[in-house]
Scaffold this active site. Structure first.
Site, mmCIF file in Angstrom:
data_model
loop_
_atom_site.group_PDB
_atom_site.id
_atom_site.type_symbol
_atom_site.label_atom_id
_atom_site.label_comp_id
_atom_site.label_asym_id
_atom_site.label_seq_id
_atom_site.Cartn_x
_atom_site.Cartn_y
_atom_site.Cartn_z
ATOM 1 N N ASP A 1 -1.459 -11.912 4.415
ATOM 2 C CA ASP A 1 -2.915 -11.938 4.903
ATOM 3 C C ASP A 1 -3.610 -13.243 5.168
ATOM 4 O OD1 ASP A 1 -3.136 -9.058 4.963
ATOM 5 O OD2 ASP A 1 -3.604 -9.124 2.795
ATOM 6 N N GLN B 1 0.783 -1.154 -0.201
ATOM 7 C CA GLN B 1 -0.095 0.021 -0.128
ATOM 8 C C GLN B 1 0.873 1.408 0.057
ATOM 9 O OE1 GLN B 1 -0.429 -2.919 1.908
ATOM 10 N NE2 GLN B 1 -2.518 -3.207 1.771
#
Length: 286
Positions: free
Chosen positions: A163, A13
């Site tokens: 994740d 990100q």
């Protein structure tokens, strides 16, 4: 103005934010990451006509973007998300007699570590119809129930599956032997401390664990060996909630998650999809 920026921790990100800002800066913007993270942004920018060069440098991996490019619009096909797919895949591996097909799942090498790990654990997963879609590698996944074995998951794999560690820990609880996940300190600073959340939840379910600053060890109890019958705190974390709901499918007694609302953060259709596959998921009266 263009910058040369080294990310303090692996973060796709942050990298993407700097590269996108660099589109409007004259000259070259460089992002350096010590560990490779998902590269969807680099692929996408290249597809629109930006000049993106990736080099190995002494500090790690350098992504160089030439600013103010002439971009051209195009139609994009977005592959199905491998992180969301991890939950129905896990359900199929957990429930005896299961077989499901998931078409068009993105298998970008920076995202596919979970599936490589499952294969290493002996999972019955067939990768069919390999192809490229929207500049990304994809395949259809055929998944069947089968016993798993515990393995050592090395730190080098963490960036490609960061994740998926909560659902991997849930699967490890049903495997034969110990599964050790190392190099996962980033999980301490996600939506919650995911190492602690999974450790406490698994302990409540009767699974022995060991944890450190950047590792989690799960002693698998084999097929049908997880006790369940408890309420687990989701800690407002969508992946913690979904992981324990999947584990409940294989537990001796149902596992209740205290708050399923956060699931909508990333997978609003999760409960409907799981019910369609045959899972019995219902709300508990307050």
């Amino acid at each position: 103005v263009p910058v040369r920026y080294a990310t303090p921790m692996p973060s796709a990100q942050v990298k993407s934010a700097v590269l996108l800002a660099g589109l409007n800066a004259p000259g070259r913007t460089v992002v350096i990451e010590r560990e490779a993270t998902r590269d969807h942004t680099e692929r996408m920018l290249g597809g629109f006509g930006a000049k993106v060069v990736i080099d190995e440098v002494p500090e790690g991996r350098a992504i160089t973007l030439t600013g103010q490019p002439e971009l051209t619009g195009r139609a994009l096909s977005v592959p199905r998300d491998p992180s969301s797919a991890a939950f129905p895949v896990a359900a199929a591996l957990l429930v005896e007699g299961s077989e499901i097909m998931l078409p068009g799942i993105g298998l970008n090498p920076t995202r596919a570590g979970f599936y490589d790990t499952l294969v290493e654990m002996g999972a019955d997963i067939a990768f069919e119809n390999h192809r490229e879609d929207g500049g990304e590698p994809v395949a259809d996944l055929r998944v069947r129930f089968g016993p798993l074995r515990g393995i050592e998951v090395p730190p080098a794999w963490s960036a490609s599956m960061i994740d998926e560690y909560p659902i991997l820990a849930a699967l490890a609880a049903t495997a034969e032997g110990k599964t050790v996940m190392r190099g996962i300190k980033e999980l301490r600073v996600k939506e919650c401390d995911r190492i602690d959340a999974m450790a406490r939840g698994l302990e409540a379910c009767g699974v022995r664990i060991e944890e450190g600053a950047d590792y989690l060890l799960v002693e698998g109890r084999g097929v049908g060996g997880v006790a369940g019958g408890v309420t687990v705190e989701s800690r407002l974390d969508h992946r913690i909630a979904m992981s324990f709901l999947c584990l409940s499918l294989a537990a001796k007694a149902p596992i209740t998650v205290d708050d399923g609302g956060p699931i909508a953060t990333s997978f609003p259709d999760f409960i409907g999809l799981m019910r369609h596959l045959g899972a019995e998921i219902g709300e508990v009266a307050a």
